[in-house]
Write an enzyme that holds these catalytic residues in place. Structure first.
Site, PDB file in Angstrom:
ATOM      1  N   LYS A 136     -46.036  59.886   2.427  1.00 15.69           N
ATOM      2  CA  LYS A 136     -46.476  61.276   2.359  1.00 15.69           C
ATOM      3  C   LYS A 136     -45.425  62.069   1.599  1.00 15.69           C
ATOM      4  O   LYS A 136     -44.231  61.947   1.878  1.00 15.69           O
ATOM      5  CB  LYS A 136     -46.635  61.840   3.780  1.00 15.69           C
ATOM      6  CG  LYS A 136     -46.893  63.338   3.839  1.00 15.69           C
ATOM      7  CD  LYS A 136     -46.062  64.032   4.913  1.00 15.69           C
ATOM      8  CE  LYS A 136     -44.613  63.773   4.808  1.00 15.69           C
ATOM      9  NZ  LYS A 136     -43.709  64.812   5.325  1.00 15.69           N
ATOM     10  N   ASP A 172     -46.661  65.244  11.512  1.00 18.69           N
ATOM     11  CA  ASP A 172     -47.184  64.735  10.236  1.00 18.69           C
ATOM     12  C   ASP A 172     -48.333  63.743  10.409  1.00 18.69           C
ATOM     13  O   ASP A 172     -48.946  63.345   9.414  1.00 18.69           O
ATOM     14  CB  ASP A 172     -46.071  64.051   9.440  1.00 18.69           C
ATOM     15  CG  ASP A 172     -45.152  65.039   8.742  1.00 18.69           C
ATOM     16  OD1 ASP A 172     -45.580  66.185   8.511  1.00 18.69           O
ATOM     17  OD2 ASP A 172     -44.009  64.662   8.438  1.00 18.69           O
TER      18      ASP A 172
END
Length: 290
Positions: free
Chosen positions: A23, A143
């Site tokens: 990410k 996240d």
């Protein structure tokens, strides 16, 4: 590390695999802090085509093994988010699976390694066991929800507010991590102004790579300055990426990224940086469209 078709399983109980893609926070604005101490963010998040791989097979117990170039020090007990994700889905039902994690991403690096692994575990085991995904995946980490998505996302709040964005123009990245530990709480603790402006209310569609870079250049990562003050080598990583159209730190660091228009440009930069700093983790990858 890549898998064809992202390892889509044949059906419940079948051996299968999922990729846990890196990410990347292309922007990160700190827009406030809640009374409970959690920071409010506004971030443009994408996935890069490099990551860990998680495999599942039928078993008589729930187990986790780990291999790969970044396996050293990765726990195989309840400290690992993969097993915590499994326990969230299992909810005491006694479901079993043999899980194997191929670890390629550095830990605590600002690219969602553990969260991406947890998201892959949720997605993989939900299919393997034939159960729905839980609604409160953020309990595993802020996240995790964004790591469960595909395509570019605007991430707001403490990570729970996600808005899909228009597809981005073709784009390639080089990720560079110098191997230093930059704990997120420590970076936030020295951030002097935690009420910075958000990104524009509307993030436009981008006609081409140049237009995309122009937009990103006008944005920022509010955690970069305190992270570099703590670990100046992050600044050296950014300098190594100076030939990129844009170079910036991802998340709270220490990984930095450079954006390039073509795969050959990214691969050339990755080779140059790896040769000059062989002790750093360096990877070239496309920004994933979906």
């Amino acid at each position: 590390m890549s898998l064809p078709n992202n390892g889509v399983p044949a059906g419940p109980g079948a051996a299968a695999s999922r990729m846990a893609w890196a990410k990347v926070n292309l922007t990160l604005n700190c827009t406030g802090q809640r009374a409970d101490g959690y920071h409010l963010l506004d971030s443009l998040v994408v996935r890069a085509g490099v990551g860990d791989a998680l495999h599942v097979a039928a078993a008589n117990d729930l187990t986790l093994t780990v291999s790969g170039p970044r396996a050293e020090g990765v726990p195989t007990d309840a400290r690992n988010l993969v097993l915590r994700a499994a326990e969230m889905l299992d909810a005491g039902a006694g479901r079993c699976a043999a899980l194997h994690l191929e670890k390629h991403l550095p830990a605590a690096a600002g690219i969602g390694g553990g969260s991406a692994d947890a998201a892959a575990a949720l997605d993989l085991l939900a299919a393997h066991w034939g159960v729905p995904l839980p609604a409160d995946t953020a309990r595993l980490g802020a996240d995790v929800p964004v790591c469960l998505t595909r395509g570019p996302q605007r991430m707001q709040g403490v990570g729970e507010v996600l808005t899909p964005l228009s597809p981005l123009p073709p784009c390639h990245t080089v990720l560079v991590n110098p191997g230093v530990d930059v704990p997120t709480p420590a970076v936030f603790s020295v951030l002097t102004d935690k009420n910075q402006p958000p990104m524009p209310e509307v993030i436009p569609s981008f006609a081409d790579f140049s237009e995309f870079i122009d937009f990103l250049t006008a944005q920022r990562n509010d955690l970069a300055a305190p992270a570099i003050a703590r670990e100046p080598v992050i600044g050296a990583c950014l300098e190594a990426l100076s030939d990129a159209a844009l170079a910036r730190m991802s998340g709270s660091g220490a990984t930095c990224f450079g954006l390039y228009a073509t795969a050959s440009q990214a691969e050339g930069a990755a080779h140059r940086i790896s040769s000059a700093a062989p002790q750093w983790w360096v990877a070239a990858a496309p920004i994933l469209a979906a």
